[in-house]
Write an enzyme that holds these catalytic residues in place. Sequence first.
Site, PDB file in Angstrom:
ATOM      1  CG  MET A 186      12.385  -5.305  -2.299  1.00 27.94           C
ATOM      2  SD  MET A 186      12.678  -4.128  -3.646  1.00 27.94           S
ATOM      3  CE  MET A 186      12.072  -2.603  -2.962  1.00 27.94           C
ATOM      4  CG  HIS A 243      11.076   2.650  -9.580  1.00 24.50           C
ATOM      5  ND1 HIS A 243      11.838   1.875  -8.725  1.00 24.50           N
ATOM      6  CD2 HIS A 243      11.841   3.719  -9.902  1.00 24.50           C
ATOM      7  CE1 HIS A 243      13.025   2.458  -8.555  1.00 24.50           C
ATOM      8  NE2 HIS A 243      13.053   3.569  -9.256  1.00 24.50           N
TER       9      HIS A 243
HETATM   10  C1  GAR Z   1       7.330   1.750  -2.930  1.00 24.75           C
HETATM   11  O1  GAR Z   1       7.813   3.060  -2.797  1.00 24.75           O
HETATM   12  C2  GAR Z   1       7.577   1.236  -4.335  1.00 24.75           C
HETATM   13  O2  GAR Z   1       7.446   2.222  -5.310  1.00 24.75           O
HETATM   14  C3  GAR Z   1       9.009   0.748  -4.215  1.00 24.75           C
HETATM   15  O3  GAR Z   1       9.063   0.110  -2.983  1.00 24.75           O
HETATM   16  C4  GAR Z   1       8.165   0.766  -2.083  1.00 24.75           C
HETATM   17  C5  GAR Z   1       7.284  -0.268  -1.441  1.00 24.75           C
HETATM   18  O4  GAR Z   1       6.486   0.333  -0.465  1.00 24.75           O
HETATM   19  N1  GAR Z   1       9.378  -0.104  -5.297  1.00 24.75           N
HETATM   20  C6  GAR Z   1      10.571  -0.106  -5.870  1.00 24.75           C
HETATM   21  O5  GAR Z   1      11.490   0.598  -5.495  1.00 24.75           O
HETATM   22  C7  GAR Z   1      10.700  -1.030  -7.056  1.00 24.75           C
HETATM   23  N2  GAR Z   1      12.004  -0.913  -7.633  1.00 24.75           N
HETATM   24  P1  GAR Z   1       5.169  -0.386   0.034  1.00 24.75           P
HETATM   25  O6  GAR Z   1       5.596  -1.789   0.474  1.00 24.75           O
HETATM   26  O7  GAR Z   1       4.718   0.452   1.209  1.00 24.75           O
HETATM   27  O8  GAR Z   1       4.188  -0.400  -1.086  1.00 24.75           O
END
Ligand code: GAR
Length: 217
Positions: A92, A111
């Site tokens: 992030m 994403h």
């Molecule tokens: C996931 O759903 C990913 O797709 C999203 O954050 C989450 C992380 O989960 N990413 C975004 O929204 C990018 N803009 P994780 O830490 O369990 O992999």
Amino acid sequence: MKRRVAILISGRGSNMVALVEAAKAVDFPAEIVAVISNRADAPGLQRASEAGVPTIVIESKPFGKDRAGFEAVLQRALDEKQVDLICLGGFMRLFTAEFVQRWHGRMLNIHPSLLPSFPGLDPHGQALRAGVKLSGATVHFVIPETDAGPIVMQGAVTVADDDTAETLAARVITIEHRIYPEALRLLASGKLKLEGDLCKVAGSADRDATLISPRTI
Ligand code: GAR
């Protein structure tokens, strides 16, 4: 030679775990050489350690708006680990255009929406408010714009009338864990070709699959 991959996380790290698990296969063309977090309290760090992957914390908060300063430290860590490819997994923090350019064609993101629909925050809420009947997840090459760039792979799920952001997210995350390792496999084995804004995949098949929602019979 396996490609050397760093996974960048900020939180739970479930996509990171999916990539680490996939990379255990002897025939997987990439190895995960580091998990790097910009937050010391990211729960994914412990999961990476448990899986035997070296972890590195580079706190981004002290850098404030100094993105280039943070990236200089990050780049040093990537150099030390001789990283070839980067996978962002819920990372992030935005990058400068210079950093993105340096990793052009070598940095993937995932994403949880069918991009270019619903980039940014609350993609599942955006999907529900738009009333789409299919949603899903997208793996794409990173470009300076957030949640945009040549699309490598997508997976779709049906959206039900009574879905909430939570129930939809739970369905989409299982798709994420399937497509991210496959997309990395394609990149690491040299099967992806960038043509401008598009990513072409050597030998892709299955042109006839359809997913229709809602089913009326
Ligand atoms: C996931 O759903 C990913 O797709 C999203 O954050 C989450 C992380 O989960 N990413 C975004 O929204 C990018 N803009 P994780 O830490 O369990 O992999």
